[in-house]
Design a protein around this motif. Sequence first.
Motif, PDB file in Angstrom:
ATOM      1  N   GLY A  80      36.950  -0.154  36.978  1.00 59.46           N
ATOM      2  CA  GLY A  80      37.409  -0.798  38.191  1.00 59.46           C
ATOM      3  C   GLY A  80      38.543  -0.025  38.815  1.00 59.46           C
ATOM      4  N   PRO A  81      38.989  -0.470  39.973  1.00 57.95           N
ATOM      5  CA  PRO A  81      40.079   0.221  40.672  1.00 57.95           C
ATOM      6  C   PRO A  81      41.394   0.124  39.883  1.00 57.95           C
ATOM      7  N   ILE A  82      42.130   1.198  39.947  1.00 61.61           N
ATOM      8  CA  ILE A  82      43.434   1.267  39.289  1.00 61.61           C
ATOM      9  C   ILE A  82      44.494   1.206  40.386  1.00 61.61           C
ATOM     10  N   ALA A  83      45.604   0.542  40.095  1.00 58.59           N
ATOM     11  CA  ALA A  83      46.683   0.417  41.070  1.00 58.59           C
ATOM     12  C   ALA A  83      47.241   1.788  41.436  1.00 58.59           C
ATOM     13  N   SER A  84      47.638   1.935  42.677  1.00 59.24           N
ATOM     14  CA  SER A  84      48.241   3.181  43.142  1.00 59.24           C
ATOM     15  C   SER A  84      49.594   3.373  42.458  1.00 59.24           C
ATOM     16  N   ALA A  85      50.098   4.595  42.516  1.00 60.74           N
ATOM     17  CA  ALA A  85      51.401   4.887  41.929  1.00 60.74           C
ATOM     18  C   ALA A  85      52.495   4.021  42.561  1.00 60.74           C
ATOM     19  N   SER A  86      52.455   3.855  43.886  1.00 60.74           N
ATOM     20  CA  SER A  86      53.492   3.049  44.543  1.00 60.74           C
ATOM     21  C   SER A  86      53.387   1.578  44.140  1.00 60.74           C
ATOM     22  N   ASP A  87      52.164   1.071  43.956  1.00 57.32           N
ATOM     23  CA  ASP A  87      52.009  -0.312  43.492  1.00 57.32           C
ATOM     24  C   ASP A  87      52.504  -0.464  42.048  1.00 57.32           C
ATOM     25  N   ARG A  88      52.256   0.530  41.224  1.00 56.35           N
ATOM     26  CA  ARG A  88      52.738   0.479  39.841  1.00 56.35           C
ATOM     27  C   ARG A  88      54.266   0.447  39.797  1.00 56.35           C
ATOM     28  N   VAL A  89      54.898   1.263  40.632  1.00 55.94           N
ATOM     29  CA  VAL A  89      56.363   1.261  40.697  1.00 55.94           C
ATOM     30  C   VAL A  89      56.861  -0.104  41.180  1.00 55.94           C
ATOM     31  N   ALA A  90      56.212  -0.647  42.193  1.00 58.42           N
ATOM     32  CA  ALA A  90      56.609  -1.969  42.701  1.00 58.42           C
ATOM     33  C   ALA A  90      56.500  -3.027  41.604  1.00 58.42           C
ATOM     34  N   MET A  91      55.429  -2.972  40.807  1.00 59.03           N
ATOM     35  CA  MET A  91      55.266  -3.945  39.722  1.00 59.03           C
ATOM     36  C   MET A  91      56.326  -3.749  38.640  1.00 59.03           C
ATOM     37  N   LEU A  92      56.667  -2.504  38.337  1.00 57.61           N
ATOM     38  CA  LEU A  92      57.732  -2.251  37.371  1.00 57.61           C
ATOM     39  C   LEU A  92      59.058  -2.824  37.861  1.00 57.61           C
ATOM     40  N   LYS A  93      59.346  -2.624  39.142  1.00 59.33           N
ATOM     41  CA  LYS A  93      60.593  -3.150  39.701  1.00 59.33           C
ATOM     42  C   LYS A  93      60.627  -4.673  39.633  1.00 59.33           C
TER      43      LYS A  93
END
Length: 171
Positions: A1-14
């Motif tokens: 399935g689709p994987i989150a973009s790098a910017s979305d991953r950073v947003a989730m980490l924050k």
Amino acid sequence: GPIASASDRVAMLKLAHRDQPRFEICEFEIQRQGPSYTIDTLNYFASSQPSRTRLHFIIGIDAFLEIDTWKSYSKLFELAAFIVMTRPGIGKSTEQALHTAADYARQRISSDYQLHSHGNRLLHPVLQPIHLSGVTQIDIASTRIRRLIQQGKPIGDWINKDVASFIETKG
């Protein structure tokens, strides 16, 4: 399935760590061009910190037991102490996992790694130590969370509520 973009991953980490003032999110790997290898990341941190800084690399035992397939894997143990976390289904106990990790380290990394007589760690005369840490065993992985999302099932019991809401909003 689709994987989150790098910017979305950073947003989730924050979102997941916003109440953790001692945590800092580093975007080094996503800002670099080309593939990102652990050896490059550890070299970056080793060169950007004061010389007395001790780096630690946290890894699950399943990934640790394949580390000899990584780029420049032997150099990793020069740069950072390893904290190897046990995972469900890998060994029956922390003690058994320690012996599995010790055998692997001696066969694939350096025969000079020896079990320390007090505690769950392997010591080496030159390389960084390897610590084994048991964790509360929760049988969950990112692939399972993605599967739950695809099935339209709730994930709030498995991850930070704000991150779950972000995922729901982003689709």
